[in-house]
Design a protein around this motif. Structure first.
Motif, PDB file in Angstrom:
ATOM      1  N   GLU A 125      56.360  -7.377  31.788  1.00  0.00           N
ATOM      2  CA  GLU A 125      55.939  -6.416  32.796  1.00  0.00           C
ATOM      3  C   GLU A 125      57.082  -5.521  33.240  1.00  0.00           C
ATOM      4  OE1 GLU A 125      53.766  -6.371  37.197  1.00  0.00           O
ATOM      5  OE2 GLU A 125      53.939  -8.228  36.038  1.00  0.00           O
ATOM      6  N   HIS A 126      58.326  -6.096  33.295  1.00  0.00           N
ATOM      7  CA  HIS A 126      59.448  -5.295  33.786  1.00  0.00           C
ATOM      8  C   HIS A 126      60.183  -4.563  32.660  1.00  0.00           C
ATOM      9  CE1 HIS A 126      61.284  -9.222  32.771  1.00  0.00           C
ATOM     10  NE2 HIS A 126      62.357  -8.514  32.460  1.00  0.00           N
ATOM     11  N   ASP A 127      59.702  -4.669  31.397  1.00  0.00           N
ATOM     12  CA  ASP A 127      60.236  -3.847  30.313  1.00  0.00           C
ATOM     13  C   ASP A 127      59.574  -2.464  30.355  1.00  0.00           C
ATOM     14  OD1 ASP A 127      60.144  -6.701  28.069  1.00  0.00           O
ATOM     15  OD2 ASP A 127      61.736  -6.019  29.431  1.00  0.00           O
ATOM     16  N   LEU A 128      60.183  -1.487  29.689  1.00  0.00           N
ATOM     17  CA  LEU A 128      59.597  -0.139  29.645  1.00  0.00           C
ATOM     18  C   LEU A 128      59.482   0.315  28.199  1.00  0.00           C
ATOM     19  CD1 LEU A 128      58.800   2.403  31.466  1.00  0.00           C
ATOM     20  CD2 LEU A 128      60.953   3.344  30.651  1.00  0.00           C
ATOM     21  N   PHE A 129      58.271   0.789  27.853  1.00  0.00           N
ATOM     22  CA  PHE A 129      58.026   1.348  26.514  1.00  0.00           C
ATOM     23  C   PHE A 129      57.643   2.799  26.693  1.00  0.00           C
ATOM     24  CE2 PHE A 129      55.438   2.165  22.711  1.00  0.00           C
ATOM     25  CZ  PHE A 129      56.308   1.699  21.731  1.00  0.00           C
ATOM     26  N   GLY A 130      58.380   3.709  26.030  1.00  0.00           N
ATOM     27  CA  GLY A 130      58.126   5.124  26.228  1.00  0.00           C
ATOM     28  C   GLY A 130      58.191   5.927  24.946  1.00  0.00           C
ATOM     29  N   ARG A 131      57.446   7.039  24.942  1.00  0.00           N
ATOM     30  CA  ARG A 131      57.436   7.962  23.798  1.00  0.00           C
ATOM     31  C   ARG A 131      58.389   9.113  24.100  1.00  0.00           C
ATOM     32  NH1 ARG A 131      52.577  12.065  22.252  1.00  0.00           N
ATOM     33  NH2 ARG A 131      53.210  12.623  20.138  1.00  0.00           N
ATOM     34  N   ILE A 132      59.364   9.336  23.215  1.00  0.00           N
ATOM     35  CA  ILE A 132      60.379  10.362  23.465  1.00  0.00           C
ATOM     36  C   ILE A 132      60.166  11.589  22.608  1.00  0.00           C
ATOM     37  CG2 ILE A 132      62.080   8.696  24.262  1.00  0.00           C
ATOM     38  CD1 ILE A 132      63.403   8.879  21.505  1.00  0.00           C
ATOM     39  N   GLY A 133      59.117  11.602  21.786  1.00  0.00           N
ATOM     40  CA  GLY A 133      58.833  12.780  20.976  1.00  0.00           C
ATOM     41  C   GLY A 133      58.216  12.419  19.649  1.00  0.00           C
ATOM     42  N   GLY A 134      57.126  13.137  19.279  1.00  0.00           N
ATOM     43  CA  GLY A 134      56.511  12.930  17.968  1.00  0.00           C
ATOM     44  C   GLY A 134      56.067  11.493  17.783  1.00  0.00           C
ATOM     45  N   GLU A 135      56.641  10.815  16.767  1.00  0.00           N
ATOM     46  CA  GLU A 135      56.308   9.411  16.478  1.00  0.00           C
ATOM     47  C   GLU A 135      57.461   8.496  16.867  1.00  0.00           C
ATOM     48  OE1 GLU A 135      56.267  11.515  13.297  1.00  0.00           O
ATOM     49  OE2 GLU A 135      54.550  12.419  14.327  1.00  0.00           O
ATOM     50  N   GLU A 136      58.333   8.926  17.783  1.00  0.00           N
ATOM     51  CA  GLU A 136      59.509   8.150  18.162  1.00  0.00           C
ATOM     52  C   GLU A 136      59.321   7.554  19.552  1.00  0.00           C
ATOM     53  OE1 GLU A 136      62.528  11.140  15.773  1.00  0.00           O
ATOM     54  OE2 GLU A 136      63.057  10.445  17.782  1.00  0.00           O
ATOM     55  N   PHE A 137      59.730   6.252  19.704  1.00  0.00           N
ATOM     56  CA  PHE A 137      59.576   5.538  20.954  1.00  0.00           C
ATOM     57  C   PHE A 137      60.875   4.784  21.268  1.00  0.00           C
ATOM     58  CE2 PHE A 137      54.960   5.977  21.406  1.00  0.00           C
ATOM     59  CZ  PHE A 137      54.603   6.287  20.101  1.00  0.00           C
ATOM     60  N   LEU A 138      61.057   4.440  22.532  1.00  0.00           N
ATOM     61  CA  LEU A 138      62.152   3.570  22.970  1.00  0.00           C
ATOM     62  C   LEU A 138      61.569   2.448  23.821  1.00  0.00           C
ATOM     63  CD1 LEU A 138      65.023   6.017  24.069  1.00  0.00           C
ATOM     64  CD2 LEU A 138      64.938   4.620  21.998  1.00  0.00           C
ATOM     65  N   ALA A 139      62.132   1.238  23.677  1.00  0.00           N
ATOM     66  CA  ALA A 139      61.768   0.113  24.533  1.00  0.00           C
ATOM     67  C   ALA A 139      63.033  -0.354  25.226  1.00  0.00           C
ATOM     68  CB  ALA A 139      61.152  -1.025  23.719  1.00  0.00           C
ATOM     69  N   VAL A 140      63.052  -0.289  26.578  1.00  0.00           N
ATOM     70  CA  VAL A 140      64.201  -0.723  27.369  1.00  0.00           C
ATOM     71  C   VAL A 140      63.911  -2.137  27.866  1.00  0.00           C
ATOM     72  CG1 VAL A 140      65.734  -0.144  29.273  1.00  0.00           C
ATOM     73  CG2 VAL A 140      64.518   1.681  28.071  1.00  0.00           C
ATOM     74  N   LEU A 141      64.824  -3.080  27.541  1.00  0.00           N
ATOM     75  CA  LEU A 141      64.588  -4.499  27.822  1.00  0.00           C
ATOM     76  C   LEU A 141      65.679  -5.023  28.753  1.00  0.00           C
ATOM     77  CD1 LEU A 141      63.831  -5.647  24.153  1.00  0.00           C
ATOM     78  CD2 LEU A 141      62.236  -4.697  25.830  1.00  0.00           C
ATOM     79  N   PRO A 142      65.527  -4.930  30.084  1.00  0.00           N
ATOM     80  CA  PRO A 142      66.533  -5.464  31.012  1.00  0.00           C
ATOM     81  C   PRO A 142      66.616  -6.991  30.887  1.00  0.00           C
ATOM     82  CG  PRO A 142      65.036  -3.937  32.122  1.00  0.00           C
ATOM     83  CD  PRO A 142      64.434  -4.246  30.798  1.00  0.00           C
ATOM     84  N   GLY A 143      67.832  -7.523  31.117  1.00  0.00           N
ATOM     85  CA  GLY A 143      68.025  -8.964  31.110  1.00  0.00           C
ATOM     86  C   GLY A 143      67.793  -9.600  29.759  1.00  0.00           C
ATOM     87  N   THR A 144      67.950  -8.847  28.665  1.00  0.00           N
ATOM     88  CA  THR A 144      67.624  -9.359  27.324  1.00  0.00           C
ATOM     89  C   THR A 144      68.851  -9.271  26.424  1.00  0.00           C
ATOM     90  OG1 THR A 144      65.367  -8.549  27.609  1.00  0.00           O
ATOM     91  CG2 THR A 144      66.055  -9.129  25.377  1.00  0.00           C
ATOM     92  N   THR A 145      69.179 -10.394  25.775  1.00  0.00           N
ATOM     93  CA  THR A 145      70.309 -10.416  24.840  1.00  0.00           C
ATOM     94  C   THR A 145      69.900  -9.789  23.513  1.00  0.00           C
ATOM     95  OG1 THR A 145      69.701 -12.575  23.955  1.00  0.00           O
ATOM     96  CG2 THR A 145      71.166 -12.549  25.890  1.00  0.00           C
ATOM     97  N   LEU A 146      70.898  -9.558  22.666  1.00  0.00           N
ATOM     98  CA  LEU A 146      70.633  -8.939  21.366  1.00  0.00           C
ATOM     99  C   LEU A 146      69.725  -9.828  20.519  1.00  0.00           C
ATOM    100  CD1 LEU A 146      71.362  -6.509  19.575  1.00  0.00           C
ATOM    101  CD2 LEU A 146      73.240  -7.860  18.636  1.00  0.00           C
TER     102      LEU A 146
END
Length: 624
Positions: A509-530
């Protein structure tokens, strides 16, 4: 009669009939009335030179010089508008904007709102051509309001076409279709053949962009019939270019080349050099369809150098994509890859511009509503002051009447304050909604670039302060253009929506999934290791690969490539972290797609290096 001619009430007449009206008015002028003589000449400037554009431009230049010497500011404004209209064909879009803005400034100084509306409508049309759709709609809607306030319904309805064009270029095809159909109905009732031609042609473009190529061709042919009846060579040539584009969409390549030859001849007859790039581009498409790849590439090179292409990112996106496809078919992989990268850059620029213009449109609407609220407040204040003054004037009569008026004024004040309070609360609610809409991608419902950047900067700051891990996933759909090519853009949009929904539901719920253009997306995962982020990335990859699309063809499948990075001490900002994620994603794409790559490591649980289900066997593996 001049006013009716000026605001378009006589547009039902053909060009010669309108010139006849101008000559009749000239005969009625008293001797020595130089001002009204200049005004009549400005109408000639707009009407008389549709098939001799260079002569029209020269006429506007001479008229502007004469009006400037006489300090005739009204005629100066009109000549600026006229010269701006010819700048598209004999000058540049930037010079056209300059002319329109000078005319608008003069109209404001003269406090001539109707003349101001004409300039706003002209500038709005040009902003739309240049891709500045938020500015275009602001100008066009303001012009329409001015016409309506001045009871000029015919002029107001003529702007339906321009508003529809702006919505089309902004990507709101249903909204564009709504306005263009209204425009056509109004023009048919008025017998306005020239405007009906323009609306019909634009509706054809709308259907083409919706993937309805048969409907588009039928509308283009209707537009050609209307243009032929007007005798305007530029309009005839424009319709022929549209027909050629639809014929290429339907793979009727020889027919497309034949009609392009006719279009070129018509533009030459009109002295209009404003469509050389588009003719070359459409010829390139037709040659490519016929397998004449060298001729196609020559045409694409010629189009890129043309003035109508080199300042228009929408056109360059189309051109670079077609050029890359043609070079790939010719076996020139390195050159194709270069053009494909240019295509991706142009596509991202167009997407960003469109996103920015959508946000600007919301801001313009917000500013308009705020202005209306302020006007309502001022009117309420004026009403209150008026009521108080009336009470003071009547105090000399009788105390009873004074008390009665005081009660009335108090009740009126309470009602006005209540209305103002209600309007303020509603405006605050709208502001919250608009602020949220400005951070959300309208197609997928995920965060947009603005929302992702805002969340990402905050996440980096919190991770630094709390000494917690933070990871970022860069996600790109593999070869998704082929989904659009094969199944159509409408199906592609629905697929994007379902993919984005599946990915959002796979995150916390506290992660963020977003579309930054065309078919490209970013997922920001706070508190998450590699390591944990890599597992999340693989979960997303697997879920998309096995996703069964609803209400779409059963053979439509999609895959994604994912780059995984974790915030490090070397990352100075969220932008640095995103850049590393993008580089890692590039490794995933060049490594075969449909895989997860972790920064500094090899593929994580990568899928076999095989084409996506939407990619034909043996297709070249250019990065997408």
């Amino acid at each position: 009669m001049f006013k009716r001619l000026d605001v378009g009430d006589l547009i039902v007449l053909d060009t010669q009939q309108q010139i006849g009206v101008i000559n009749q008015l000239r005969m009625l002028l008293p001797p020595g009335d130089a001002h009204r003589q200049r005004l009549l000449d400005t109408q000639r400037c707009f009407i008389e030179f549709s098939n001799s554009l260079k002569e029209g431009f020269a006429f506007a230049e001479a008229g502007l010089a004469d009006a400037t010497r006489a300090n005739d500011t009204e005629a100066m404004a009109r000549y600026h508008y006229c010269r701006g209209g010819y700048q598209k064909s004999v000058g540049t879009p930037t010079k056209a904007i300059d002319d329109f803005e000078k005319g608008i400034e003069l109209s404001r100084k003269n406090e001539d709102n109707v003349l101001l509306a004409q300039g706003l409508a002209s500038r709005g049309d040009k902003f739309s051509v240049l891709g500045l759709h938020g500015k275009a709609l602001a100008d066009l809607l303001q012009a329409q309001r001015i016409y309506q306030q001045n009871q000029l319904q015919e002029a107001a309805s003529q702007i339906f076409q321009s508003i529809g064009i702006a919505y089309r270029r902004l990507g709101y095809l249903d909204k564009a279709r709504e306005y263009l159909v209204q425009s056509m109905e109004q023009e048919q009732r008025a017998g306005d053949r020239e405007s009906l031609y323009g609306s019909t042609l634009q509706l054809g473009f709308t259907e083409e962009e919706s993937g309805n190529f048969g409907k588009a061709l039928a509308l283009d042919q209707q537009a050609l019939e209307l243009a032929t009846k007007t005798g305007d060579k530029t309009s005839i040539g424009s319709a022929q270019i549209a027909i050629a584009g639809s014929q290429s969409d339907l793979q009727h390549y020889p027919d497309a080349l034949a009609v392009l030859d006719k279009a070129e001849a018509n533009f030459a007859a009109a002295g209009d050099a404003g469509f050389t790039g588009m003719i070359a581009y459409e010829r390139g498409r037709a040659f490519a369809g016929l397998g004449q790849l060298m001729q196609a590439n020559d045409m694409f090179e010629r189009a890129e150098k043309a003035p109508d292409f080199n300042e228009n990112q929408r056109y360059l996106e189309l051109l670079f994509g077609a050029k890359a496809k043609n070079l790939e078919a010719a076996g020139r992989a390195p050159a194709a890859l270069r053009e494909y990268k240019r295509y991706l850059a142009a596509r991202e620029e167009v997407a960003n511009q469109r996103q920015n213009q959508q946000a600007q449109m919301l801001r313009e609407q917000f500013d308009t509503d705020r202005s209306q609220l302020e006007n309502a407040r001022l009117k309420a204040e004026q009403a209150r002051l008026t009521a108080e003054q009336e009470l003071k004037d009547r105090q000399v009569e009788t105390l009873e009447r004074v008390r009665s008026w005081q009660e009335v004024a108090l009740g009126l004040l309470i009602a006005l304050l209540g209305l103002l309070g209600f309007a303020t609360i509603r405006q605050l609610a709208r502001s919250r909604i608009w602020k949220r809409m400005a951070s959300i991608d309208p197609l997928t419902g995920a965060a947009n670039r603005r929302g992702v950047d805002h969340f990402g900067v905050s996440a980096v700051r919190n991770a630094r302060t709390l000494h917690e891990p933070l990871s970022l996933l860069a996600v790109d759909l593999d070869l998704f253009k082929r989904v659009n090519d094969r199944f159509g853009h409408a199906a592609g949009d629905r697929a994007l929506q379902q993919i984005a929904s599946a990915c959002q539901h796979a995150l916390r719920e506290h992660d963020l999934f977003g579309r930054i253009g065309g078919e490209e997306f970013l997922a920001v995962l706070p508190g998450t290791t590699l390591a944990h982020a890599a597992e999340v990335a693989e979960r997303l990859r697997s879920r998309v690969e096995t996703l069964a699309f609803e209400d779409l063809p059963s053979d439509l499948h999609a895959t994604i490539s994912v780059g995984v990075v974790e915030l490090s001490a070397d990352d100075g900002s969220f932008a640095d972290l995103e850049k590393r994620a993008d580089n890692t994603l590039y490794r995933a794409k060049t490594g075969g797609r449909n895989r997860v790559v972790i920064a500094g490591e090899c593929s994580f649980d990568a899928a076999a290096s095989e084409p996506s289900a939407t990619e034909p066997e043996g297709a070249a593996q250019a990065t997408s």
